[in-house]
Every structure is written in C-alpha cells, then in structure tokens.
Scaffold this active site. Sequence first.
Site, PDB file in Angstrom:
ATOM      1  N   SER A 176      43.452 -14.777   8.375  1.00 52.15           N
ATOM      2  CA  SER A 176      44.266 -15.929   8.776  1.00 52.15           C
ATOM      3  C   SER A 176      43.759 -16.543  10.081  1.00 52.15           C
ATOM      4  O   SER A 176      43.515 -15.834  11.061  1.00 52.15           O
ATOM      5  CB  SER A 176      45.726 -15.495   8.971  1.00 52.15           C
ATOM      6  OG  SER A 176      46.278 -15.029   7.767  1.00 52.15           O
ATOM      7  N   HIS A 221      45.533 -19.740   3.622  1.00 51.18           N
ATOM      8  CA  HIS A 221      44.536 -19.134   2.737  1.00 51.18           C
ATOM      9  C   HIS A 221      44.187 -20.147   1.646  1.00 51.18           C
ATOM     10  O   HIS A 221      44.933 -20.331   0.696  1.00 51.18           O
ATOM     11  CB  HIS A 221      45.072 -17.840   2.133  1.00 51.18           C
ATOM     12  CG  HIS A 221      45.249 -16.755   3.131  1.00 51.18           C
ATOM     13  ND1 HIS A 221      44.214 -15.980   3.570  1.00 51.18           N
ATOM     14  CD2 HIS A 221      46.340 -16.333   3.801  1.00 51.18           C
ATOM     15  CE1 HIS A 221      44.662 -15.107   4.466  1.00 51.18           C
ATOM     16  NE2 HIS A 221      45.938 -15.310   4.627  1.00 51.18           N
ATOM     17  N   HIS A 272      47.226 -10.880  -1.405  1.00 43.87           N
ATOM     18  CA  HIS A 272      48.043  -9.894  -0.711  1.00 43.87           C
ATOM     19  C   HIS A 272      49.055  -9.306  -1.697  1.00 43.87           C
ATOM     20  O   HIS A 272      49.520  -9.998  -2.610  1.00 43.87           O
ATOM     21  CB  HIS A 272      48.830 -10.536   0.435  1.00 43.87           C
ATOM     22  CG  HIS A 272      47.983 -11.191   1.475  1.00 43.87           C
ATOM     23  ND1 HIS A 272      47.457 -12.452   1.305  1.00 43.87           N
ATOM     24  CD2 HIS A 272      47.582 -10.770   2.709  1.00 43.87           C
ATOM     25  CE1 HIS A 272      46.770 -12.779   2.399  1.00 43.87           C
ATOM     26  NE2 HIS A 272      46.827 -11.777   3.249  1.00 43.87           N
ATOM     27  N   TYR A 296      52.058  -8.786  -1.078  1.00 45.82           N
ATOM     28  CA  TYR A 296      53.349  -9.472  -0.948  1.00 45.82           C
ATOM     29  C   TYR A 296      53.427 -10.725  -1.822  1.00 45.82           C
ATOM     30  O   TYR A 296      54.511 -11.311  -1.974  1.00 45.82           O
ATOM     31  CB  TYR A 296      53.691  -9.782   0.505  1.00 45.82           C
ATOM     32  CG  TYR A 296      52.744 -10.706   1.246  1.00 45.82           C
ATOM     33  CD1 TYR A 296      52.626 -12.056   0.927  1.00 45.82           C
ATOM     34  CD2 TYR A 296      51.997 -10.232   2.315  1.00 45.82           C
ATOM     35  CE1 TYR A 296      51.797 -12.899   1.623  1.00 45.82           C
ATOM     36  CE2 TYR A 296      51.152 -11.064   3.032  1.00 45.82           C
ATOM     37  CZ  TYR A 296      51.062 -12.398   2.684  1.00 45.82           C
ATOM     38  OH  TYR A 296      50.224 -13.234   3.376  1.00 45.82           O
ATOM     39  N   GLU A 297      52.295 -11.136  -2.395  1.00 48.18           N
ATOM     40  CA  GLU A 297      52.320 -12.240  -3.357  1.00 48.18           C
ATOM     41  C   GLU A 297      52.681 -11.751  -4.762  1.00 48.18           C
ATOM     42  O   GLU A 297      52.630 -12.518  -5.711  1.00 48.18           O
ATOM     43  CB  GLU A 297      50.963 -12.938  -3.381  1.00 48.18           C
ATOM     44  CG  GLU A 297      50.572 -13.591  -2.072  1.00 48.18           C
ATOM     45  CD  GLU A 297      49.166 -14.168  -2.096  1.00 48.18           C
ATOM     46  OE1 GLU A 297      48.964 -15.223  -2.732  1.00 48.18           O
ATOM     47  OE2 GLU A 297      48.267 -13.555  -1.487  1.00 48.18           O
ATOM     48  N   ALA A 333      43.690 -11.010  10.754  1.00 50.36           N
ATOM     49  CA  ALA A 333      44.516 -11.232  11.934  1.00 50.36           C
ATOM     50  C   ALA A 333      45.578 -10.139  11.944  1.00 50.36           C
ATOM     51  O   ALA A 333      46.109  -9.778  10.894  1.00 50.36           O
ATOM     52  CB  ALA A 333      45.172 -12.609  11.870  1.00 50.36           C
ATOM     53  N   MET A 345      48.768  -6.957   7.159  1.00 50.12           N
ATOM     54  CA  MET A 345      49.242  -6.976   5.774  1.00 50.12           C
ATOM     55  C   MET A 345      48.113  -7.127   4.757  1.00 50.12           C
ATOM     56  O   MET A 345      48.347  -7.554   3.631  1.00 50.12           O
ATOM     57  CB  MET A 345      50.253  -8.114   5.589  1.00 50.12           C
ATOM     58  CG  MET A 345      51.465  -8.025   6.496  1.00 50.12           C
ATOM     59  SD  MET A 345      52.555  -9.465   6.298  1.00 50.12           S
ATOM     60  CE  MET A 345      53.680  -9.207   7.673  1.00 50.12           C
ATOM     61  N   SER A 346      46.900  -6.765   5.140  1.00 49.47           N
ATOM     62  CA  SER A 346      45.756  -6.943   4.229  1.00 49.47           C
ATOM     63  C   SER A 346      44.741  -5.827   4.461  1.00 49.47           C
ATOM     64  O   SER A 346      45.067  -4.763   4.955  1.00 49.47           O
ATOM     65  CB  SER A 346      45.103  -8.311   4.479  1.00 49.47           C
ATOM     66  OG  SER A 346      44.507  -8.351   5.774  1.00 49.47           O
ATOM     67  N   ASN A 398      48.661 -11.266  18.173  1.00 43.18           N
ATOM     68  CA  ASN A 398      49.967 -11.109  18.821  1.00 43.18           C
ATOM     69  C   ASN A 398      50.214  -9.630  19.103  1.00 43.18           C
ATOM     70  O   ASN A 398      49.539  -8.765  18.542  1.00 43.18           O
ATOM     71  CB  ASN A 398      51.081 -11.655  17.919  1.00 43.18           C
ATOM     72  CG  ASN A 398      51.108 -10.981  16.554  1.00 43.18           C
ATOM     73  OD1 ASN A 398      50.385 -11.382  15.646  1.00 43.18           O
ATOM     74  ND2 ASN A 398      51.910  -9.941  16.414  1.00 43.18           N
ATOM     75  N   HIS A 425      53.984 -16.832  11.951  1.00 45.39           N
ATOM     76  CA  HIS A 425      52.647 -17.009  11.385  1.00 45.39           C
ATOM     77  C   HIS A 425      51.906 -18.145  12.079  1.00 45.39           C
ATOM     78  O   HIS A 425      50.678 -18.133  12.156  1.00 45.39           O
ATOM     79  CB  HIS A 425      52.751 -17.289   9.881  1.00 45.39           C
ATOM     80  CG  HIS A 425      51.445 -17.163   9.171  1.00 45.39           C
ATOM     81  ND1 HIS A 425      50.760 -15.967   9.049  1.00 45.39           N
ATOM     82  CD2 HIS A 425      50.649 -18.098   8.562  1.00 45.39           C
ATOM     83  CE1 HIS A 425      49.636 -16.158   8.385  1.00 45.39           C
ATOM     84  NE2 HIS A 425      49.540 -17.435   8.085  1.00 45.39           N
TER      85      HIS A 425
END
Length: 264
Positions: free
Chosen positions: A22, A53, A75, A77-78, A105, A203-204, A227, A239
């Site tokens: 990201s 993305h 991901h 989460y998709e 990221a 998350m990846s 962050n 995000h």
Amino acid sequence: MLKEIVLKKFNLIPKTLIILGSGINEFVNNLTDSTNISYNELFNFKTDESIGHKGTLHLGYINKKPLLIMEGRKHYYEDVSNKDMRFMIQSFASIGVKNIIITNACGAMNESFKPGDIMVINDHINMMGLNPLVGDNNNALGPRFVDMSEPYDIEFREMIFEVAKENNILLRQGVYVSYIGPSYETKAEIRAFRMLGGDVVGMSTVPEVIIARHASMRVLGLSLITNMSTGITKNKLSHEEVLEIGKQSVNKLSKLIINFLERI
C-alpha cells in the site's frame, strides 16, 4: 496465457517478481520500456482499488534487468479462498520466476521504530489462522510439507544491508506478525503480539511467502513502517495515513530495491 505474454514482451522469463504494498505504487515509475495488463484480464481477478491496490501486472526494465511487478495483491480479508490466494504466485513460479521481493506497509510495535523506517523481515508469526497451502498440493512446484526454518533468504538479507550501508539508509530488521484484518488490532492484541516477539504487524505478505517458499523461490521481505500500532500511539489508525507515509517514503525504498537488483 501468462507465459505467452511474458515471452512476447521479453523473449525470456524474468528471474524476479516484485509485489508492491500500500502506498508504494509509484515504484513502477522506475520502469523503462514497460507495459501492463490488468489482473482481471490476465487472471480473472479483481482487487479493491479503493484501498490503493490497482490490480495491475507491470512488465519492464530497471537498468536493463527485466522485471515483473505486481501493483496490488489479494488479502484474506477480501474473502478469497486458499486456492485463489495461491493462484498468482504459483502461476509465476510455474513459468520459472525464481526470486520474489515482497513489500508491505505495516504498523510498528517496536517502540524504537518510527513511521518512514524500512524493516527487513527476518522471520514472521502467522496470526491469520489460515495457511494458503491448505487444499490440494501442487506436487510439481513443491512438497506437501514445507520447511519454514528460513523463509526469508539469508543471502538476500545480507545483500540489502550492504546496499543500505553504501547508500547511508537506516535499515531495521525484525519479525513481521500477520493479522487477517480488515479491522486494525486492539491494544490487547498488540500487547500479546509483542510478547510473542513481533516487531511490526500487517495484513499481507505471510501467505505470499509461504506460497513462494513452497515453490523454492528466494524471498526478500521489506516492510515500510507507516504508523505506530494501536496502544503505541494515541492516534486513531487510518488507511489514508498508511498511503500518505508510503508515498513519502517510496523514493528511499526504491533506491534500496534498485541497488539490490544489481546484485542478483
């Protein structure tokens, strides 16, 4: 179809694939003599463009070295299946790609890190509760049970630190914790991950590394810290912040990767 497209462009199969995380999309501007094709056209896949993305495969050169670059990724989460998670990386492995540079990221749990820092991943902890190799094994690519004692190539890690030193770039190293998302982590979860030895969280990446190692691909993992994690910072996480810090730091990350590519 993938092999035909790549051979038409290069008349050979590039050894190296790069996955952009990201906010790091502008790295593709370093390519020369490039072309691109959407994942939808190539793999019948779409990605969520709202999170930065784009779902595009770029084919081009950096310093005359042919490269494949994924701008966007899948991901969990998709709500993708393990089979879908495997598909793209295994497609590249099956045509002969040998090296993979995976960027992301992430949020820092290690309080000595700060936004804008880059971390070399030396190991990971999979907290997703999922493994992309669950399902039918592709015996042509690798064994049913995969050794993960050194998922991130030791020689590659040494090379990237040499590059960083030569270019006076501060480079961290540590453990990446993968979290399924899409919600950010709670303060209690971050405390638990830190106790387990994690330095950053995202998350990846981990599913892609597992798939790549199953196919004996050599992996370099680079995390851009965008962050500080929940509980480390008092700020609300967003995000938009991730994308902004990514854009601010892409030149430094690009310099590292470009110089690293000259060594492999």
